[in-house]
Design a protein around this motif. Sequence first.
Motif, PDB file in Angstrom:
ATOM      1  N   ASN A 210       0.821  -1.210   0.000  1.00 58.50           N
ATOM      2  CA  ASN A 210       0.000   0.000   0.000  1.00 58.50           C
ATOM      3  C   ASN A 210       0.856   1.261   0.000  1.00 58.50           C
ATOM      4  O   ASN A 210       0.485   2.276  -0.615  1.00 58.50           O
ATOM      5  N   TYR A 211       1.994   1.203   0.685  1.00 60.50           N
ATOM      6  CA  TYR A 211       2.894   2.360   0.658  1.00 60.50           C
ATOM      7  C   TYR A 211       3.334   2.655  -0.774  1.00 60.50           C
ATOM      8  O   TYR A 211       3.262   3.797  -1.240  1.00 60.50           O
ATOM      9  N   LEU A 212       3.791   1.620  -1.477  1.00 57.26           N
ATOM     10  CA  LEU A 212       4.273   1.831  -2.833  1.00 57.26           C
ATOM     11  C   LEU A 212       3.159   2.271  -3.768  1.00 57.26           C
ATOM     12  O   LEU A 212       3.372   3.083  -4.678  1.00 57.26           O
ATOM     13  N   GLN A 213       1.948   1.751  -3.563  1.00 58.13           N
ATOM     14  CA  GLN A 213       0.832   2.079  -4.449  1.00 58.13           C
ATOM     15  C   GLN A 213       0.248   3.461  -4.161  1.00 58.13           C
ATOM     16  O   GLN A 213      -0.161   4.171  -5.085  1.00 58.13           O
ATOM     17  N   ARG A 214       0.229   3.854  -2.852  1.00 60.53           N
ATOM     18  CA  ARG A 214      -0.547   5.039  -2.482  1.00 60.53           C
ATOM     19  C   ARG A 214       0.261   6.196  -1.885  1.00 60.53           C
ATOM     20  O   ARG A 214      -0.074   7.361  -2.103  1.00 60.53           O
ATOM     21  N   TRP A 215       1.292   5.877  -1.107  1.00 62.16           N
ATOM     22  CA  TRP A 215       1.870   6.921  -0.256  1.00 62.16           C
ATOM     23  C   TRP A 215       3.351   7.173  -0.495  1.00 62.16           C
ATOM     24  O   TRP A 215       3.974   7.907   0.271  1.00 62.16           O
ATOM     25  N   ALA A 216       3.922   6.603  -1.552  1.00 61.97           N
ATOM     26  CA  ALA A 216       5.372   6.704  -1.768  1.00 61.97           C
ATOM     27  C   ALA A 216       5.752   8.016  -2.447  1.00 61.97           C
ATOM     28  O   ALA A 216       6.347   8.032  -3.512  1.00 61.97           O
TER      29      ALA A 216
END
Length: 229
Positions: A210-216
């Motif tokens: 989710n970090y890589l998809q949304r918040w990176a």
Amino acid sequence: MPDRHPTGSPSDPSPATMASAAWLRETVGSMVERHGTTGELPPIVQLGHPALRMRAAEVDGQLDDGLLDGFLRLMRAVMHAAPGVGLAAPQLGVPLRMAVLEDQFQVSPETADVRERRPLDFFAALNPTYAPRGTRRAAFYEGCLSFAGFQGVVDRPADIDARWEEPGGAVRQEAFSGWQARIFQHETDHLDGIVYIDRALTRSLTTNANYLQRWASPGIEGARAGLGF
């Protein structure tokens, strides 16, 4: 909450045993020998291992110079293989106050600017300590090799005065800022039984996917708005 019922008895030695010089020499010697003969790297222990929650013992001659050098080389190899930018001895199940640090990862100019992320040459820190320098703070996502699969935002001092001993015994003092300061704090915290999740804004916690998809992004503004922290 999953239904888990413990069976059997713990296989880990007691904290007192883990801190003993004889156990440390035997455990570290075994790791270094296996790596030297087979290339095997020890696993990075995960949350729940007692070494991650102990105050590690001061490095004070428990390992002779050759064994200490071999262990630091092994720690560097594990850090590179993970890959990571730092590794503390408790992350290999060894409660000694030592860590290796190195950051040569390439990041975008924007990320480097926002996070104050500059390359950090390799060094080994024995008995490290730090203190905030000034009042400036910074909050960014962190991950941990001993809490695999997750990241969380940690608010830390942005500038620190660091002190540590080199393997040869010399004492070093240096001022770190930005990402270098964050790495030093993260690894030194491990030596006091502190994992970053203890300091994290828990609503920020995210899986790596989710970090890589949304918040990176370079900063945390999007995650702060989306996750409400």
